[in-house]
Design an enzyme around this catalytic site. Structure first.
Site, mmCIF file in Angstrom:
data_model
loop_
_atom_site.group_PDB
_atom_site.id
_atom_site.type_symbol
_atom_site.label_atom_id
_atom_site.label_comp_id
_atom_site.label_asym_id
_atom_site.label_seq_id
_atom_site.Cartn_x
_atom_site.Cartn_y
_atom_site.Cartn_z
ATOM 1 N N GLY A 7 0.851 -1.181 0.000
ATOM 2 C CA GLY A 7 0.000 0.000 0.000
ATOM 3 C C GLY A 7 0.882 1.224 0.000
ATOM 4 O O GLY A 7 1.794 1.322 -0.809
ATOM 5 N N GLU A 8 0.636 2.096 0.933
ATOM 6 C CA GLU A 8 1.426 3.323 1.012
ATOM 7 C C GLU A 8 1.896 3.449 2.462
ATOM 8 O O GLU A 8 1.095 3.645 3.368
ATOM 9 C CB GLU A 8 0.551 4.502 0.576
ATOM 10 C CG GLU A 8 1.323 5.582 -0.157
ATOM 11 C CD GLU A 8 2.245 6.322 0.795
ATOM 12 O OE1 GLU A 8 3.415 6.535 0.453
ATOM 13 O OE2 GLU A 8 1.780 6.672 1.897
ATOM 14 N N SER A 9 3.205 3.316 2.650
ATOM 15 C CA SER A 9 3.711 3.149 4.013
ATOM 16 C C SER A 9 3.509 4.397 4.881
ATOM 17 O O SER A 9 3.320 4.263 6.092
ATOM 18 C CB SER A 9 5.190 2.746 3.987
ATOM 19 O OG SER A 9 5.957 3.659 3.242
ATOM 20 N N ILE B 74 5.635 -3.331 -7.408
ATOM 21 C CA ILE B 74 4.904 -2.084 -7.660
ATOM 22 C C ILE B 74 5.500 -0.992 -6.773
ATOM 23 O O ILE B 74 5.304 -0.995 -5.563
ATOM 24 C CB ILE B 74 3.396 -2.267 -7.367
ATOM 25 C CG1 ILE B 74 2.818 -3.418 -8.205
ATOM 26 C CG2 ILE B 74 2.649 -0.957 -7.641
ATOM 27 C CD1 ILE B 74 1.403 -3.821 -7.814
ATOM 28 N N ARG B 75 6.258 -0.090 -7.377
ATOM 29 C CA ARG B 75 6.951 0.963 -6.610
ATOM 30 C C ARG B 75 7.589 0.380 -5.347
ATOM 31 O O ARG B 75 7.429 0.873 -4.228
ATOM 32 C CB ARG B 75 5.979 2.098 -6.244
ATOM 33 C CG ARG B 75 5.403 2.794 -7.470
ATOM 34 C CD ARG B 75 4.601 4.035 -7.118
ATOM 35 N NE ARG B 75 3.460 3.779 -6.259
ATOM 36 C CZ ARG B 75 2.320 3.244 -6.676
ATOM 37 N NH1 ARG B 75 2.173 2.902 -7.941
ATOM 38 N NH2 ARG B 75 1.338 3.051 -5.835
ATOM 39 N N CYS C 203 5.909 -5.478 0.508
ATOM 40 C CA CYS C 203 6.023 -4.152 -0.090
ATOM 41 C C CYS C 203 5.929 -3.067 0.986
ATOM 42 O O CYS C 203 6.820 -2.977 1.823
ATOM 43 C CB CYS C 203 5.018 -3.984 -1.221
ATOM 44 S SG CYS C 203 5.557 -2.726 -2.391
ATOM 45 N N HIS D 133 4.565 -8.292 -4.436
ATOM 46 C CA HIS D 133 3.167 -8.585 -4.095
ATOM 47 C C HIS D 133 2.844 -10.056 -4.357
ATOM 48 O O HIS D 133 2.334 -10.392 -5.423
ATOM 49 C CB HIS D 133 2.238 -7.690 -4.933
ATOM 50 C CG HIS D 133 2.137 -6.290 -4.443
ATOM 51 N ND1 HIS D 133 1.073 -5.821 -3.713
ATOM 52 C CD2 HIS D 133 2.979 -5.248 -4.556
ATOM 53 C CE1 HIS D 133 1.261 -4.552 -3.400
ATOM 54 N NE2 HIS D 133 2.410 -4.174 -3.910
ATOM 55 N N GLU E 148 0.524 -11.773 -3.333
ATOM 56 C CA GLU E 148 -0.924 -12.033 -3.373
ATOM 57 C C GLU E 148 -1.491 -11.819 -4.780
ATOM 58 O O GLU E 148 -2.641 -12.156 -5.040
ATOM 59 C CB GLU E 148 -1.647 -11.162 -2.344
ATOM 60 C CG GLU E 148 -1.861 -9.698 -2.729
ATOM 61 C CD GLU E 148 -0.598 -8.826 -2.635
ATOM 62 O OE1 GLU E 148 0.499 -9.358 -2.406
ATOM 63 O OE2 GLU E 148 -0.737 -7.602 -2.810
ATOM 64 N N ARG F 217 12.674 3.109 0.219
ATOM 65 C CA ARG F 217 11.385 3.218 -0.474
ATOM 66 C C ARG F 217 11.580 3.515 -1.952
ATOM 67 O O ARG F 217 12.517 4.204 -2.329
ATOM 68 C CB ARG F 217 10.541 4.336 0.137
ATOM 69 C CG ARG F 217 10.098 4.050 1.550
ATOM 70 C CD ARG F 217 9.215 5.181 2.051
ATOM 71 N NE ARG F 217 7.980 5.273 1.291
ATOM 72 C CZ ARG F 217 7.128 6.293 1.380
ATOM 73 N NH1 ARG F 217 7.388 7.309 2.164
ATOM 74 N NH2 ARG F 217 6.023 6.282 0.669
HETATM 75 N N1 GLN Z 1 5.907 2.827 -2.640
HETATM 76 C C1 GLN Z 1 5.100 2.414 -1.527
HETATM 77 C C2 GLN Z 1 5.637 3.005 -0.220
HETATM 78 O O1 GLN Z 1 6.703 3.524 -0.205
HETATM 79 C C3 GLN Z 1 5.031 0.899 -1.425
HETATM 80 C C4 GLN Z 1 4.383 0.351 -2.667
HETATM 81 C C5 GLN Z 1 3.614 -0.909 -2.433
HETATM 82 O O2 GLN Z 1 3.339 -1.314 -1.319
HETATM 83 N N2 GLN Z 1 3.202 -1.527 -3.529
HETATM 84 O O3 GLN Z 1 4.976 2.930 0.772
#
Ligand code: GLN
Length: 189
Positions: free
Chosen positions: A50-52, A131-132, A82, A167, A169, A102
């Site tokens: 997600g987005e940390s 993903i990122r 992630c 990921h 999942e 990150r």
């Molecule tokens: N770029 C996100 C972060 O820094 C992590 C990306 C992800 O969980 N797919 O939180």
């Protein structure tokens, strides 16, 4: 029928639904964790992607940091994927002796797939979706690195805690979830 182990999935933000689905397909019971009371009785915990930054703020707001640390200290298996990897590092929950970098694979939004050779996982490489994604920039001596991309660690384990930059999942390969569930079953005896 004996009930399967109860796996908590941190559900404050991010990719928690797909983790739940995979765990349930593999025979585990799952519970979305949003408040401290949701951790009661869980045998393991997944911290999803997600987005940390958002996830960190929500963890602080709900007072979940200390209970998550206590769960890990009791020996319950934790799986961080992630953003979940970032959440477990030294600068966030401090559960694992790693430092995540990150968005490490590029400054822009950068996603890719790779076949990863995993230490001690049978059945060939894991097809992984990034993903990122972060990578593990530093790690302490107790951390076992399990897989890497271009020399950068993207999977690691220390005792009952496993982290993955990608990921697991997404896609059809459930071996890493199966391994986590085997740890959870071993923990519950
Ligand atoms: N770029 C996100 C972060 O820094 C992590 C990306 C992800 O969980 N797919 O939180």
């Amino acid at each position: 029928m004996v009930a399967g182990p109860l796996v908590g999935v941190l559900a404050l933000q991010g990719a928690f639904a797909a983790h739940r689905r995979v765990m349930e397909e593999l025979g585990a019971r799952t519970r979305e964790v949003r408040v401290v009371a949701d951790l009661e009785g869980v045998d393991g915990l997944v911290l999803p992607g997600g987005e940390s930054t958002t996830m960190s703020l929500a963890v602080e707001r709900e007072g979940l940091a200390e209970p998550i640390r206590a769960l890990a200290a009791r020996g319950a298996p934790l799986l961080g994927t992630c953003a979940g990897l970032i959440m477990l590092d030294r600068e966030h929950l401090g559960v694992m002796d790693i430092l995540a970098r990150r968005n490490a694979f590029g400054r822009q939004v950068r996603s890719f797939e790779a076949d990863l050779e995993f230490l001690d996982l049978e059945g060939g490489p894991v097809h992984a979706v990034f993903i990122r994604a972060p990578w593990i920039a530093e790690h302490g001596p107790g951390v076992e690195l399990l897989a890497s991309v271009d020399g950068h660690p993207v999977a690691a384990r220390a005792g009952n805690v496993t982290v993955l930059s990608f990921h697991p999942e997404l896609g059809t390969d459930t071996r890493l979830h199966e391994r986590f569930l085997a740890d959870v079953r071993a923990f519950t005896g």
